[in-house]
Design an enzyme around this catalytic site. Sequence first.
Site, PDB file in Angstrom:
ATOM      1  N   HIS A 386       0.818  -1.215   0.000  1.00  0.00           N
ATOM      2  CA  HIS A 386       0.000   0.000   0.000  1.00  0.00           C
ATOM      3  C   HIS A 386       0.855   1.270   0.000  1.00  0.00           C
ATOM      4  CE1 HIS A 386      -3.690   1.966  -0.028  1.00  0.00           C
ATOM      5  NE2 HIS A 386      -4.257   1.541   1.084  1.00  0.00           N
ATOM      6  N   ASP A 390      -2.234   2.290  -4.569  1.00  0.00           N
ATOM      7  CA  ASP A 390      -3.455   2.734  -3.900  1.00  0.00           C
ATOM      8  C   ASP A 390      -4.570   1.709  -4.103  1.00  0.00           C
ATOM      9  OD1 ASP A 390      -2.232   5.086  -3.100  1.00  0.00           O
ATOM     10  OD2 ASP A 390      -2.841   6.165  -4.914  1.00  0.00           O
TER      11      ASP A 390
END
Length: 415
Positions: A386, A390
């Site tokens: 992450h 995204d």
Amino acid sequence: MATEVLVPTLGESITEATVGEWLKQPGEAVAADEPIASLETDKVSVEVPSPVAGVMGQHAVKVGDTVEVGALIATIESGDGAAAAPASPTPAPAASAPQAAAPVAGGYGNHGETPVTTNAPAALSPSVRRAVLEHGVDPSTVKGTGKDGRLTKEDVAAAASTKPAEATAAPAPQTPSVAAASGRKEERVKMTRLRQTIAKRLKEAQNSAAMLTTFNDVDMTAVIEARAKYKDLFEKKHGVRLGFMGFFVKAATMALKDIPSVNASIEGDEIVYHDYADISVAVSAPNGLVVPVIRDAQALSVAGIEKTIGDFGKRAKDGTLKMDEMKGGTFTISNGGVFGSLMSTPIINPPQSAVLGLHRIEERPVVRDGQVVVRPMMYLALSYDHRLIDGREAVTFLVALKNAIEDPTRILIDL
């Protein structure tokens, strides 16, 4: 005159390995270039060939020992192997030689006058010995499918599933002392170097990456129909079976092109974007899963991808994959569905930033045009870092993959 057998060069930056298995026992005839031992490195198993023909001499190291490149591991004596095996270099196995007539699962040594077969306990790898103990299978009654007829864990499991009652009853007459005990057994087996490396890298991935998993499902109807319609012609023309992985690899390369961050990696404070897709694919090997890399998969056809995967699978089983073929990779696809997995959260393989998990195909009720119908469905799982990728990009990647699989024409027209 004895000829020394030394640890060969193992590859770039690889300086040591662990002795995984002895393929030849003292006293057995050995041909020139015939494998006599298997060494486990951080990535693959490497077989050590005999430099000359003769008779296997003494083992200078034991299974589980760590050896460096150039170290002495054994000797090859002159002769044809007709004579009795030489005495063991250590007194303990020699003292137990009279008991060789009653083999015990999990034993390591047999240096008596009776040659050891490939399915004898002393010739089994630690993982296979553990499987023999767990399933209660007599290894001498099982036909091996590994290299040179050696047993694999899959052979033991298959034998246990076909004859469970006989397999569990067989060891009882041979080892009455075990039957008289409480029945609670334990065995300590040192982790292989490959397993140690896997454990280290996976833990590092959890510690360094901000990992998250996003799921979707895909209707496999179109791919299954295409495969059923063309599989015979495909195999006749290309000499390889048409599987599902070829579709998924090709669809993934297209989605990676649209969402380049999924194909990128983090190096320090920089993001490295790749204009190529080197796809790591997990294939099964006797000692566990290995992950060779399909180089420039974006430039290959489905047939080219299937040929490459088929070659990887064959050589993984034979133990002939090269270490260079395991390096690199910008994205990984792991198919747990072949083992029956319904859903999972795969762990990324650093420095890669994402891994796609495929699962078993299962008929489930879904709604199509307002009607509830049954379709062959598969869950997809994308685990990603992450820090770089995204949620929107992860979901978009899975949707692009889903669209391509549900309408394979998109693969043909690059849509």
